[in-house]
Design an enzyme around this catalytic site. Structure first.
Site: not given
Ligand code: 13P
Ligand code: G3H
Ligand code: ZN
Length: 323
Positions: A179, A81, A260, A210
Site C-alpha cells: 500500500h 475494504d 490521493r 491490493h
Molecule cells: P494503493 O495504496 O496502491 O492505492 O492500494 C489501495 C488498496 O489496496 C486499497 O485496499
Molecule cells: O488500503 C487502504 C486504502 O488505501 C484505504 O486507506 O484506510 O486510509 O482509508 P484508509
Molecule cells: Zn488494500
C-alpha cells in the site's frame, strides 16, 4: 445500479479487471461516477474503516445512494475494504454492501481460516460475498505496520487450502505489491511466477491485487513543484502489467493512493496559481474533472472501458436463466 461483487467478478474473470476505488467524500464519489460513465466501465466502490469514521457510515451510504439516482446507467458494487470481524458484521447486517473484505492476514494461518470462515457464514446467509487475504503486503495496512523485510508472498498450496476451507469468494494475494506511494526499490516488480502458480491451484477463482497504484512520476514532480515534499523515489505498479495479470486470474484491482495524488496535485497547483482564492468549489470542480479523467485512463488500462453494455447483458442473461 448496485450489483453483487460475485456476479461482477464472474463476468470479468479473464476478460478485464474491475477497478476498486476508495471514497471518502462527495467530490471523490462524483468524479468516480462521472469517470466510469465516460469510460462506460463497471467498477467497485470501496469503503475503508477510516472512511466510515471520517465521513460517518450514514453519510457515505447517503452519498452513494444519491450518486445511484444521479447516474442510473452506472453498474457497480459496494465493498468494505480491509474489514475486521466486527466491521464486517456491521456492514453485512446493514444490507447496503455487496461484499466485505475480512483482513485477518496478519493472523496465523489457522486463525485466519477460522475468522474468515465465520465471516463467510454470516455474509453468505445475507447474499454478501467475501474477499479474504492470505500472505502479507508490505507497507501499512490499517494501522498494522508490516515491516518490508517480513512481507511475504502468498503460498499457492496454502491459497488453495484456504479457499477450500473458508468458502471465500475472492482472494487478495501478496505478489509483491504494497500500500501507499513507496512500493518498489530498484528493479523490484510483480511476481508473475507466483501469480501463475496460484491460478494453477485455483483455476477460475477471482484473485485480488491490493496496492495497485502506479504512483506516476509526473504526478510526484508536479506536486513537489507546487510546494509538496514527496520522496521523488516513490514508485508504484507499472500499469502495463495489469494486462499480464488479468489472464492470470486478477479480477479486482485496488487503487487509492493514485487518487490521493490527483487530489494533492490539483489542490496544490490551484492554490499556488490562485493565492487570492478562498472558494473551495473552485479546486473542488477542478478535482472532480481531473479525477474523472484519471478514472477513464485507469479503466482503459484495466480493460474495463467499454464493458458496461456487455456486463449489463450478461447480468440480464444470468437473471433470465436464474444464475
Ligand atoms: P494503493 O495504496 O496502491 O492505492 O492500494 C489501495 C488498496 O489496496 C486499497 O485496499
Ligand atoms: O488500503 C487502504 C486504502 O488505501 C484505504 O486507506 O484506510 O486510509 O482509508 P484508509
Ligand atoms: Zn488494500
Amino acid at each position: 445500479m448496485i450489483v453483487t461483487t460475485g456476479q461482477l467478478l464472474r463476468i470479468a474473470y479473464g476478460r478485464f479487471a474491475v477497478g476498486a476505488y476508495n471514497i471518502n467524500n462527495m467530490e471523490q464519489a462524483l468524479g468516480l461516477f462521472r469517470g466510469h460513465i465516460q469510460a462506460q466501465a463497471p467498477f467497485i466502490i470501496q469503503i475503508s474503516k477510516g472512511a466510515r469514521k471520517y465521513a460517518g457510515v450514514r453519510m457515505i451510504e447517503a452519498i452513494i445512494r444519491a450518486c445511484d439516482e444521479m447516474f442510473p446507467e452506472a453498474i457497480y458494487a459496494v465493498h468494505l475494504d480491509h474489514g475486521d470481524e466486527k466491521t464486517c458484521y456491521d456492514a453485512i447486517d446493514s444490507g447496503f454492501y455487496s461484499s466485505v473484505m475480512i483482513d485477518a492476514s496478519h493472523e496465523p494461518f489457522e486463525e485466519n481460516v477460522a475468522i474468515t470462515r465465520r465471516v463467510v457464514e454470516r455474509a453468505h446467509a445475507r447474499g454478501v460475498s467475501v474477499e479474504a487475504e492470505l500472505g502479507m503486503l508490505g507497507g501499512v495496512e490499517e494501522h498494522i505496520a508490516v515491516d518490508e523485510k517480513h512481507a511475504f508472498l502468498t503460498d499457492p498450496d496454502e491459497a488453495r487450502e484456504f479457499v477450500m476451507r473458508t468458502g471465500c469468494d475472492s482472494l487478495a494475494v501478496a505478489i509483491g505489491t504494497s500500500h501507499g506511494a513507496y512500493k518498489f526499490k530498484g528493479e523490484q516488480r510483480l511476481h508473475f511466477d507466483r501469480l501463475a502458480a496460484i491460478q494453477q491451484r485455483l483455476p477460475g477463482f477471482p484473485l485480488v491485487m491490493h496496492g495497485s497504484s502506479s504512483v506516476p512520476r509526473e504526478e510526484i514532480e508536479r506536486i513537489n513543484a507546487a510546494g509538496g515534499k514527496l520522496d521523488p523515489s516513490a514508485r508504484g505498479v507499472d500499469e502495463e502489467e495489469f494486462a499480464r495479470a488479468i489472464p492470470l486470474g486478477v479480477t479486482k484491482i485496488n487503487i487509492d493512493t493514485d487518487g490521493r495524488l490527483v487530489w494533492t496535485r490539483v489542490h496544490r497547483e490551484h492554490f499556488r496559481d490562485h493565492p487570492e482564492n478562498f472558494d473551495f468549489r473552485k479546486p473542488g470542480e477542478a478535482f472532480m474533472e481531473a479525477y474523472a479523467t484519471f478514472i477513464v485512463h485507469k479503466s482503459q488500462k484495466l480493460r474495463s472501458a467499454g464493458m458496461l453494455e456487455y456486463v449489463r447483458q450478461a447480468l440480464q442473461h444470468a437473471a433470465e436463466v436464474g444464475g
